[in-house]
Scaffold this motif. Structure first.
Motif, PDB file in Angstrom:
ATOM      1  N   ILE A 178       0.636  14.637  52.389  1.00  7.00           N
ATOM      2  CA  ILE A 178       1.311  14.856  51.115  1.00  7.00           C
ATOM      3  C   ILE A 178       2.530  13.961  50.960  1.00  7.00           C
ATOM      4  N   SER A 179       3.256  13.766  52.049  1.00  5.20           N
ATOM      5  CA  SER A 179       4.468  12.938  51.962  1.00  5.20           C
ATOM      6  C   SER A 179       4.144  11.502  51.587  1.00  5.20           C
ATOM      7  N   GLN A 180       2.942  11.054  51.942  1.00  4.44           N
ATOM      8  CA  GLN A 180       2.529   9.701  51.577  1.00  4.44           C
ATOM      9  C   GLN A 180       1.984   9.650  50.150  1.00  4.44           C
ATOM     10  N   VAL A 181       1.334  10.744  49.735  1.00 10.02           N
ATOM     11  CA  VAL A 181       0.746  10.784  48.398  1.00 10.02           C
ATOM     12  C   VAL A 181       1.830  10.895  47.333  1.00 10.02           C
ATOM     13  N   LEU A 182       2.866  11.683  47.600  1.00 10.16           N
ATOM     14  CA  LEU A 182       3.890  11.927  46.587  1.00 10.16           C
ATOM     15  C   LEU A 182       4.564  10.655  46.078  1.00 10.16           C
ATOM     16  N   PRO A 183       4.901   9.679  46.942  1.00  4.53           N
ATOM     17  CA  PRO A 183       5.473   8.437  46.399  1.00  4.53           C
ATOM     18  C   PRO A 183       4.526   7.731  45.425  1.00  4.53           C
ATOM     19  N   LEU A 184       3.210   7.841  45.692  1.00  7.79           N
ATOM     20  CA  LEU A 184       2.238   7.234  44.787  1.00  7.79           C
ATOM     21  C   LEU A 184       2.258   7.947  43.438  1.00  7.79           C
ATOM     22  N   LEU A 185       2.354   9.283  43.472  1.00 11.31           N
ATOM     23  CA  LEU A 185       2.429  10.040  42.230  1.00 11.31           C
ATOM     24  C   LEU A 185       3.731   9.759  41.500  1.00 11.31           C
ATOM     25  N   ALA A 186       4.821   9.636  42.271  1.00 14.66           N
ATOM     26  CA  ALA A 186       6.131   9.403  41.658  1.00 14.66           C
ATOM     27  C   ALA A 186       6.172   8.087  40.898  1.00 14.66           C
ATOM     28  N   LYS A 187       5.371   7.126  41.332  1.00 16.77           N
ATOM     29  CA  LYS A 187       5.323   5.859  40.612  1.00 16.77           C
ATOM     30  C   LYS A 187       4.704   6.039  39.228  1.00 16.77           C
ATOM     31  N   LEU A 188       3.786   7.005  39.116  1.00 21.59           N
ATOM     32  CA  LEU A 188       3.204   7.305  37.820  1.00 21.59           C
ATOM     33  C   LEU A 188       4.183   8.104  36.971  1.00 21.59           C
ATOM     34  N   TYR A 225     -16.847  16.199  39.677  1.00 14.72           N
ATOM     35  CA  TYR A 225     -16.663  15.647  38.329  1.00 14.72           C
ATOM     36  C   TYR A 225     -15.957  16.651  37.421  1.00 14.72           C
ATOM     37  N   VAL A 226     -16.474  17.893  37.387  1.00 16.31           N
ATOM     38  CA  VAL A 226     -15.897  18.913  36.500  1.00 16.31           C
ATOM     39  C   VAL A 226     -14.486  19.282  36.951  1.00 16.31           C
ATOM     40  N   SER A 227     -14.316  19.532  38.249  1.00 11.00           N
ATOM     41  CA  SER A 227     -12.989  19.916  38.742  1.00 11.00           C
ATOM     42  C   SER A 227     -12.013  18.751  38.622  1.00 11.00           C
ATOM     43  N   GLY A 228     -12.512  17.524  38.776  1.00 13.90           N
ATOM     44  CA  GLY A 228     -11.649  16.354  38.611  1.00 13.90           C
ATOM     45  C   GLY A 228     -11.172  16.198  37.175  1.00 13.90           C
ATOM     46  N   LEU A 229     -12.048  16.472  36.215  1.00 11.27           N
ATOM     47  CA  LEU A 229     -11.637  16.440  34.807  1.00 11.27           C
ATOM     48  C   LEU A 229     -10.518  17.442  34.555  1.00 11.27           C
ATOM     49  N   MET A 230     -10.675  18.657  35.085  1.00 12.06           N
ATOM     50  CA  MET A 230      -9.667  19.685  34.875  1.00 12.06           C
ATOM     51  C   MET A 230      -8.355  19.318  35.563  1.00 12.06           C
ATOM     52  N   ALA A 231      -8.441  18.723  36.746  1.00 13.40           N
ATOM     53  CA  ALA A 231      -7.236  18.322  37.464  1.00 13.40           C
ATOM     54  C   ALA A 231      -6.475  17.254  36.688  1.00 13.40           C
ATOM     55  N   ALA A 232      -7.194  16.270  36.167  1.00 15.26           N
ATOM     56  CA  ALA A 232      -6.553  15.208  35.385  1.00 15.26           C
ATOM     57  C   ALA A 232      -6.039  15.744  34.054  1.00 15.26           C
ATOM     58  N   TRP A 233      -6.791  16.649  33.440  1.00 17.43           N
ATOM     59  CA  TRP A 233      -6.383  17.279  32.181  1.00 17.43           C
ATOM     60  C   TRP A 233      -5.051  18.008  32.335  1.00 17.43           C
ATOM     61  N   ASN A 234      -4.817  18.555  33.521  1.00 20.97           N
ATOM     62  CA  ASN A 234      -3.638  19.389  33.763  1.00 20.97           C
ATOM     63  C   ASN A 234      -2.325  18.607  33.766  1.00 20.97           C
ATOM     64  N   VAL A 239       4.327   4.383  25.696  1.00 19.72           N
ATOM     65  CA  VAL A 239       3.049   4.746  25.081  1.00 19.72           C
ATOM     66  C   VAL A 239       1.877   4.533  26.043  1.00 19.72           C
ATOM     67  N   PRO A 240       1.815   3.410  26.800  1.00 20.15           N
ATOM     68  CA  PRO A 240       0.704   3.248  27.757  1.00 20.15           C
ATOM     69  C   PRO A 240       0.617   4.386  28.768  1.00 20.15           C
ATOM     70  N   ARG A 241       1.766   4.893  29.218  1.00 20.47           N
ATOM     71  CA  ARG A 241       1.747   5.993  30.183  1.00 20.47           C
ATOM     72  C   ARG A 241       1.211   7.267  29.532  1.00 20.47           C
ATOM     73  N   TRP A 242       1.619   7.515  28.287  1.00 21.09           N
ATOM     74  CA  TRP A 242       1.101   8.672  27.559  1.00 21.09           C
ATOM     75  C   TRP A 242      -0.409   8.553  27.387  1.00 21.09           C
ATOM     76  N   LEU A 243      -0.879   7.372  27.039  1.00 19.55           N
ATOM     77  CA  LEU A 243      -2.318   7.174  26.854  1.00 19.55           C
ATOM     78  C   LEU A 243      -3.068   7.352  28.168  1.00 19.55           C
ATOM     79  N   LEU A 244      -2.439   6.910  29.287  1.00 21.00           N
ATOM     80  CA  LEU A 244      -3.064   7.080  30.598  1.00 21.00           C
ATOM     81  C   LEU A 244      -3.265   8.555  30.909  1.00 21.00           C
ATOM     82  N   PHE A 245      -2.202   9.338  30.765  1.00 16.54           N
ATOM     83  CA  PHE A 245      -2.295  10.757  31.088  1.00 16.54           C
ATOM     84  C   PHE A 245      -3.064  11.535  30.024  1.00 16.54           C
ATOM     85  N   GLY A 246      -3.149  10.989  28.827  1.00 21.44           N
ATOM     86  CA  GLY A 246      -3.857  11.678  27.760  1.00 21.44           C
ATOM     87  C   GLY A 246      -5.323  11.331  27.663  1.00 21.44           C
TER      88      GLY A 246
END
Length: 281
Positions: free
Chosen positions: A5-15, A134-143, A228-235
């Motif tokens: 997790i400690s390695q993953v979090l910096p990757l998420l923080a960049k987003l 696939y289904v759970s990944g969609l929900m995870a990204a949707w969240n 806007v690109p970041r919003w479109l990425l997460f949206g």
């Protein structure tokens, strides 16, 4: 090398700096709730999807509260509406699957005639695992948008208010449409088609409601991001789920046209009422 997790979090923080370890736990919820897809492909959609909608907003709100975030009324309404939407849809799905006539029609008109569902149902465990992910990944990204919306605690921006309004409107339309259709078929029989209530305005108002719901999630994220690109990425996923209602409604319309091919009343209804968007399409 395995990532912890400690390695993953910096990757998420960049987003986005708001994506913390609680976000990783939140995104893992659909993996558990959609695991029924390993047994049957419909379990992931009919059980895991609404259960995820019900549980995730509650978890997000608890995390925000425990972290000291002052949750505004609009944020509480936002999460409460999403959770209630998941609960209502879950009850609706469970009620349908407990109806023997519906299950028979489901197998006859959808599963057995759909190469995709037949492939998933009869495929190897690897195929079922892919469907589950696939289904759970969609929900995870949707969240992502609901999570950040909750953690930042302020839903007062115009786009946040508009998003909340659309989420609520879509939930109401879908719930009312499902209720009206179920009531009609209980009275007139499962082979009849509903053209009352919301069905006077379009042939698939339940799909219209779901499209508006996901559009609301998409719009609610606009004020959360610095670009806007970041919003479109997460949206991307909410937008995808919303727009997917067009091909889903189109497929449903084709199946209904075949089912009621000899019914002149349905042909009149079909020619006078649009499929998904009233007066447009």
């Amino acid at each position: 090398m395995n990532l912890d997790i400690s390695q993953v979090l910096p990757l998420l923080a960049k987003l986005d700096p708001g994506l913390t370890k609680e976000f990783l736990i939140s995104t893992s919820i659909p993996l558990v709730l959609c695991s029924g897809g390993l047994i049957s492909p419909f379990n992931a959609y009919d059980q895991g999807f609404p259960l995820s909608l019900f549980v995730i907003p509650i978890y997000n709100a608890i995390c925000a509260w425990r972290g000291g975030t002052a949750l505004s009324t609009s944020v509480l309404l936002y999460n409460g509406t999403i959770s209630l939407h998941g609960l209502v849809q879950g009850i609706h799905m469970h009620t349908r699957k407990s109806n023997e006539v519906f299950v028979e029609q489901l197998n006859t008109h959808i599963i057995n005639k759909s190469e995709l569902f037949s492939y998933i149902r009869d495929g190897s465990m690897l195929v079922k695992v892919f469907n589950w992910l696939y289904v759970s990944g969609l929900m995870a990204a949707w969240n992502t948008i609901p999570y950040l919306y909750t953690m930042r605690g302020d839903g007062s921006s115009p786009t946040a208010v508009l998003g909340l309004s659309l989420v609520a409107l879509g939930s109401i339309i879908q719930a009312v449409a499902d209720h009206q259709k179920g009531k009609h078929k209980a009275i007139h029989g499962p082979e009849s088609f509903c053209r009352e209530g919301l069905y006077k305005w379009c042939r698939h108002p339940n799909y219209l409601g779901e499209m508006i719901f996901h559009l609301g999630i998409f719009i609610s994220g606009f004020s959360l991001f610095t670009s806007v690109p970041r919003w479109l990425l997460f949206g991307t996923v909410p937008a995808f789920l919303g727009l997917s209602m067009f091909p889903i409604a189109n497929d449903k319309a084709k199946r209904q046209a075949d089912k009621y091919a000899s019914d002149s009343n349905y042909k009149t209804y079909q020619s006078s009422v649009k499929k998904l968007v009233p007066y447009v399409w």
